[in-house]
Every structure is written in structure tokens, then in C-alpha cells.
Motif scaffolding. Structure first.
Motif, mmCIF file in Angstrom:
data_model
loop_
_atom_site.group_PDB
_atom_site.id
_atom_site.type_symbol
_atom_site.label_atom_id
_atom_site.label_comp_id
_atom_site.label_asym_id
_atom_site.label_seq_id
_atom_site.Cartn_x
_atom_site.Cartn_y
_atom_site.Cartn_z
ATOM 1 N N ALA A 94 -3.292 -8.062 -8.611
ATOM 2 C CA ALA A 94 -2.771 -7.877 -10.237
ATOM 3 C C ALA A 94 -1.708 -6.919 -10.252
ATOM 4 O O ALA A 94 -0.836 -7.091 -11.128
ATOM 5 N N VAL A 95 -1.526 -5.900 -9.346
ATOM 6 C CA VAL A 95 -0.386 -5.003 -9.248
ATOM 7 C C VAL A 95 0.831 -6.070 -9.047
ATOM 8 O O VAL A 95 1.932 -5.698 -9.869
ATOM 9 N N ALA A 96 0.786 -6.781 -7.843
ATOM 10 C CA ALA A 96 2.022 -7.539 -7.526
ATOM 11 C C ALA A 96 2.433 -8.582 -8.594
ATOM 12 O O ALA A 96 3.490 -8.691 -9.261
ATOM 13 N N TRP A 97 1.405 -9.121 -9.372
ATOM 14 C CA TRP A 97 1.705 -10.008 -10.433
ATOM 15 C C TRP A 97 2.279 -9.173 -11.533
ATOM 16 O O TRP A 97 3.076 -9.640 -12.300
ATOM 17 N N GLY A 98 1.859 -7.980 -11.884
ATOM 18 C CA GLY A 98 2.530 -7.336 -13.036
ATOM 19 C C GLY A 98 3.981 -6.800 -12.806
ATOM 20 O O GLY A 98 4.751 -7.118 -13.815
ATOM 21 N N TRP A 103 1.091 5.299 -11.892
ATOM 22 C CA TRP A 103 -0.527 4.561 -11.859
ATOM 23 C C TRP A 103 -1.212 4.666 -12.969
ATOM 24 O O TRP A 103 -1.502 3.804 -13.739
ATOM 25 N N GLU A 104 -1.586 5.992 -13.482
ATOM 26 C CA GLU A 104 -2.115 6.305 -14.623
ATOM 27 C C GLU A 104 -1.313 5.661 -16.264
ATOM 28 O O GLU A 104 -2.205 5.412 -16.888
ATOM 29 N N GLY A 105 -0.356 5.332 -15.988
ATOM 30 C CA GLY A 105 0.417 4.922 -17.254
ATOM 31 C C GLY A 105 1.015 3.143 -16.793
ATOM 32 O O GLY A 105 1.665 2.465 -17.602
ATOM 33 N N ARG A 141 -3.787 -7.606 0.840
ATOM 34 C CA ARG A 141 -4.755 -7.491 1.736
ATOM 35 C C ARG A 141 -4.887 -6.044 2.259
ATOM 36 O O ARG A 141 -4.634 -5.721 3.344
ATOM 37 N N ASN A 142 -5.699 -5.309 1.238
ATOM 38 C CA ASN A 142 -5.936 -3.715 1.527
ATOM 39 C C ASN A 142 -7.126 -3.206 0.811
ATOM 40 O O ASN A 142 -7.598 -4.090 0.015
ATOM 41 N N THR A 143 -7.288 -2.193 1.022
ATOM 42 C CA THR A 143 -8.690 -1.763 0.381
ATOM 43 C C THR A 143 -8.324 -1.006 -1.090
ATOM 44 O O THR A 143 -9.395 -0.436 -1.636
ATOM 45 N N THR A 144 -7.276 -1.247 -1.591
ATOM 46 C CA THR A 144 -6.973 -0.844 -3.137
ATOM 47 C C THR A 144 -7.098 0.550 -3.554
ATOM 48 O O THR A 144 -7.118 0.899 -4.579
ATOM 49 N N ILE A 145 -7.190 1.550 -2.688
ATOM 50 C CA ILE A 145 -7.547 2.951 -2.873
ATOM 51 C C ILE A 145 -6.411 3.627 -3.496
ATOM 52 O O ILE A 145 -5.156 3.372 -2.868
ATOM 53 N N VAL A 146 -6.461 4.304 -4.490
ATOM 54 C CA VAL A 146 -5.281 5.139 -5.216
ATOM 55 C C VAL A 146 -5.564 6.429 -5.185
ATOM 56 O O VAL A 146 -6.705 6.891 -5.642
ATOM 57 N N ARG A 147 -4.763 7.549 -4.730
ATOM 58 C CA ARG A 147 -5.061 8.858 -4.711
ATOM 59 C C ARG A 147 -3.818 9.704 -4.528
ATOM 60 O O ARG A 147 -2.729 9.300 -4.096
ATOM 61 N N TYR A 195 0.162 -5.400 -18.473
ATOM 62 C CA TYR A 195 -0.633 -6.168 -17.613
ATOM 63 C C TYR A 195 -2.068 -5.331 -17.067
ATOM 64 O O TYR A 195 -1.676 -4.181 -16.727
ATOM 65 N N ASN A 196 -2.960 -6.095 -16.920
ATOM 66 C CA ASN A 196 -4.180 -5.413 -16.446
ATOM 67 C C ASN A 196 -4.193 -5.326 -14.791
ATOM 68 O O ASN A 196 -4.579 -6.270 -14.345
ATOM 69 N N VAL A 197 -4.080 -4.129 -14.289
ATOM 70 C CA VAL A 197 -4.056 -3.971 -12.962
ATOM 71 C C VAL A 197 -5.254 -3.362 -12.706
ATOM 72 O O VAL A 197 -5.597 -3.328 -11.466
#
Length: 417
Positions: A184-188, A99-101, A74-80, A108-110
Motif C-alpha cells: 500500500a505504501v508503494a501504491w500510495g 510516516w505519522e502523516g 517483500r519485507n517485514t513492514t516495521i517502522v521505527r 491513501y490508507n497505508v
């Protein structure tokens, strides 16, 4: 179960009957080397890196609900990686590199999308602060580009450049920033940890932490007692409540942060946009919904829902900077319980109780920190020493005053961070 283009085609042609569960639905054993309280992104990544990097596989994750059902979902998914102060800067730089790798790492497709983030500024003072931050980002080894007003217009022609209250002076572009699919990040990470022998135990609420002679011995749960040599508390907005089970009062306040999604629209926003003066941020998901949010609700709460004045502020900010979306319908909103620290920076450290560890205080930075947080926490638990990227995330900085990291220069008030 491995993923590949050939596997997807084969399963599609055979009715998708060959897929197996992504992880084992384990039952708790009587004892473990490490018990992790909290089955969110940080807990799952910690378990994964404990197993992968350090060979520690006798590990259990205890989640009172379902995996990924908290803030990671439950977040806005931003990576920086656009932090400025030493301590934060190198940590988030490390996280962005992970994150980049990550998709290759986890097989797994995140849905990592490095679409770039543009942080706007609206005055001479904000320009000076933005350029200072951009220089700090580049000194850390990350990318940052200065955009003047016309440079912003080239990338974001649909913004309101005629707004007299919030004139757009320019922005800082980080091309490597972007978004990822939160669940997907959690599942991966769950899949990767389970494959390496970690027990993922859902519907198992921790009700107590057993301590004898200043040493942690295990936990009490809704599914019985579990002994453990080491216990790691990674429970985000519930950190204060869980730490209280160990007799600790930690410097965390829990606040609600709302987020919103519009109805699905044709592709129109191809960057992450941050509107500094209105503290508003927005991106567009792969399903077409505009995902956006703003300030905390500014009162302490454990309720995963927000209030209407905060929602009204978000809509006002959206219309101030991007009036083109005024006719879009709001599809849904939700609230996450944020663990706010007094200086706006996290805690990854040992506690005064031997064998008991704490990971909390992520404020707005929790999702983008998931890989590096797990990496650093696993290193701390396995070796007893902090990882170099998290060495400043000490718990005692709030009692000594030494090493505080006030990233936003707003002072020691939780809800301002």
C-alpha cells in the motif's frame, strides 16, 4: 480519484463501478528532466517529492518488472526510529514523522499501525547498551521507555521468562514505532506521483547508461533510448549491477534476507518484538499471520530466495523466546535482495559523473526509510545540495574513511550489518 468514508460507502452500494485506475500506465517519452531507475518504495517516493516539494514533474520512473515488485513488497513492514549515531538518528527521526502523516499526505490508507516496538535485552551489558541507545533516541526528540523484567512481562506475558540461555532482563519500548502495509505504501506513492504528472513506466529494463564527457545524457532501455538531464539510480540489491553500467564500482554487497509468515491466528501479538540475543523480530499482521525474520543468509547472492539453515535458525529463535507459537503452521517465506554497505548505513549522494545520482546501502533499514529517503533524494536532485537529514550519507566516506557510521559497531564487513 479521492478517498473518503462517503466514497467507500457509495461505491459499495453501486457495485464498485466508479473506481478508476490509481495511476497512468505511461509509455516512455524521448526525453525527461529526471529519469529514476527503480520503481520501488524509494524511487516512487523520490518522484512524488520531486513533484510535490520542488515542482519537477517531467520525471520518469523506469521499472523492469511491475511497480512495488521488489523489496518494498517483500519485507517485514516495521517502522521505527531507534538509531543512535548522528547522521542516522536525525534521518530516521524525520522518516517516522513523515510516516505519522503519510496517510493524510497521500489520501491513501497505508495501514500505519503505531502498535509500539519492544527491543529485549538479555544481560547487564545489553542493558547498558540499550539504555545508551534509548537516551540517544530521547535526545533526538523521539520516544523511548526503559522496561525492567516485570515491565516487559506486563506487555508481553507470553514470552519465555524462564529461558536460562536467554534470560529477559528488560527492554526498550518505543510506542510510536509499529508497522505499515508494504504494498500500500508503494501504491500510495505511485498514485500521488502519477497525479502530479510523473510517468510510471513498467516492464522497461535499463540496459545501459549514456555518458559523454563525464556528463550523463540518458539511458538505454528495453523500450528504446531515453534522454535525460539527470539520472537517479535507486535499485536496492541491484545497485552494483546498475552502477556498473556507468563504469562505477560501488561499496555494496547484495545478500538475501528471508522473511516468514505463519497461518492466520487470532490476535495474540500486539507489539513489534525484537529479540536481540537471537536477532529475531516478529509482529502480527491485520490478516492474523505472524510476520517474522532474523539474520541475513550470510552469503552474497542475487537470488530472491533463501536457504534452509537460515530458516532453521529463525524457527529456533522463535521457539527460544516465544514457545507458544510452536504449533503454528508456516504459510510462506520469501527472500529480499539487500544492498549491504560496509558501515551499515545508506548512501544518498551525487556520483563523479555529472547529473548521475545514487541512492542505496539500506541494509535492514530500507522500508522504514521510504518517506525520508524520497524527501532527501528529491532535495538533492532538485537543488544540487544534500538535505540536512542525509548530509552524512556521502559516497566518498568509504574511500576517505571520514564520516563512517558503524551503527552496530561490527566493522567494515557487509554481511555483519
Amino acid at each position: 480519484m479521492g478517498f473518503s468514508g462517503w466514497r467507500v460507502v457509495r461505491e459499495g452500494l453501486s457495485g464498485n463501478k466508479g473506481w478508476t485506475p490509481h495511476w497512468r500506465d505511461a509509455s516512455p517519452k524521448s526525453d525527461y528532466d529526471v529519469v529514476i531507475i527503480g520503481g520501488g518504495g524509494h524511487g516512487l517516493s523520490t518522484a512524488y517529492y520531486l513533484a510535490k516539494n520542488h515542482g519537477v514533474t517531467n520525471v520518469a520512473i523506469l521499472e523492469k518488472g511491475y511497480l512495488g515488485g521488489g523489496n518494498v513488497g517483500r519485507n517485514t513492514t516495521i517502522v521505527r526510529a531507534n538509531y543512535m549515531l548522528p547522521g542516522n538518528s536525525e534521518f530516521y527521526s524525520h522518516s517516522l514523522k513523515l510516516w505519522e502523516g503519510l496517510e493524510q499526505e497521500l489520501n491513501y490508507n497505508v495501514m500505519m499501525s503505531q502498535r509500539g516496538q519492544i527491543v529485549l535485552f538479555h544481560s547487564d551489558g545489553e542493558r547498558d547498551a540499550a539504555i545508551r541507545r534509548g537516551n540517544a533516541m530521547r535526545n533526538q526528540g523521539d520516544d523511548a521507555e526503559f522496561l525492567d523484567r516485570e515491565g516487559v512481562r506486563k506487555h508481553l506475558p507470553y514470552l519465555d521468562f524462564g529461558n536460562a540461555r536467554y534470560p529477559i532482563y528488560g527492554g526498550i519500548l518505543q510506542r510510536r514505532a509499529g508497522t505499515a502495509r508494504h504494498d500500500a505504501v508503494a501504491w500510495g506513492f505511485a498514485r500521488g506521483a502519477s497525479e502530479r504528472g510523473v510517468d510510471l513506466i513498467q516492464n522497461c529494463e535499463v540496459t545501459g547508461i549514456d555518458i559523454e564527457g563525464g556528463v550523463v545524457k540518458g539511458v538505454q532501455t528495453s523500450r528504446g533510448a531515453i534522454r535525460a538531464k539527470k539520472v537517479v539510480m535507486i535499485t536496492a540489491g541491484r545497485s552494483g549491477q546498475v552502477a556498473a553500467m556507468a563504469g562505477m564500482r560501488i561499496p555494496i554487497e547484495s545478500h538475501v534476507l528471508q522473511a516468514f509468515v505463519s497461518e492466520g491466528l487470532k490476535p495474540c501479538v500486539d507489539h513489534v518484538i525484537s529479540f536481540g540475543a537471537g536477532h529475531f523480530y516478529i509482529s502480527q499482521s491485520d490478516k492474523g499471520g505472524l510476520v517474522f525474520g532474523s539474520y541475513l543468509d550470510l552469503y552474497a547472492s542475487y537470488a530472491a530466495r533463501g536457504n534452509l539453515p537460515a530458516a532453521e535458525h529463525v524457527m529456533e529463535a522463535a521457539m527460544a523466546i516465544m514457545p507458544m507459537i510452536g504449533k503454528a503452521r508456516l504459510l510462506r517465506s520469501w527472500g529480499g535482495i539487500m544492498d549491504m554497505s560496509p558501515d551499515g548505513s545508506p548512501i544518498i549522494d551525487k556520483t563523479p559523473t555529472e547529473g548521475l545520482y545514487l541512492n542505496c546501502g539500506w541494509n535492514y533499514g530500507g522500508f522504514k526509510a521510504v518517506p525520508a529517503s524520497g524527501w532527501a533524494t528529491a532535495h538533492l536532485v532538485a537543488t544540487g545540495n544534500p538535505h540536512e537529514t542525509s548530509a552524512r550519507f556521502r559516497l566518498d566516506r568509504f574511500s576517505t574513511g571520514y564520516g563512517l557510521m558503524d551503527e552496530e559497531a561490527t566493522g567494515a564487513q557487509h554481511n555483519l550489518h
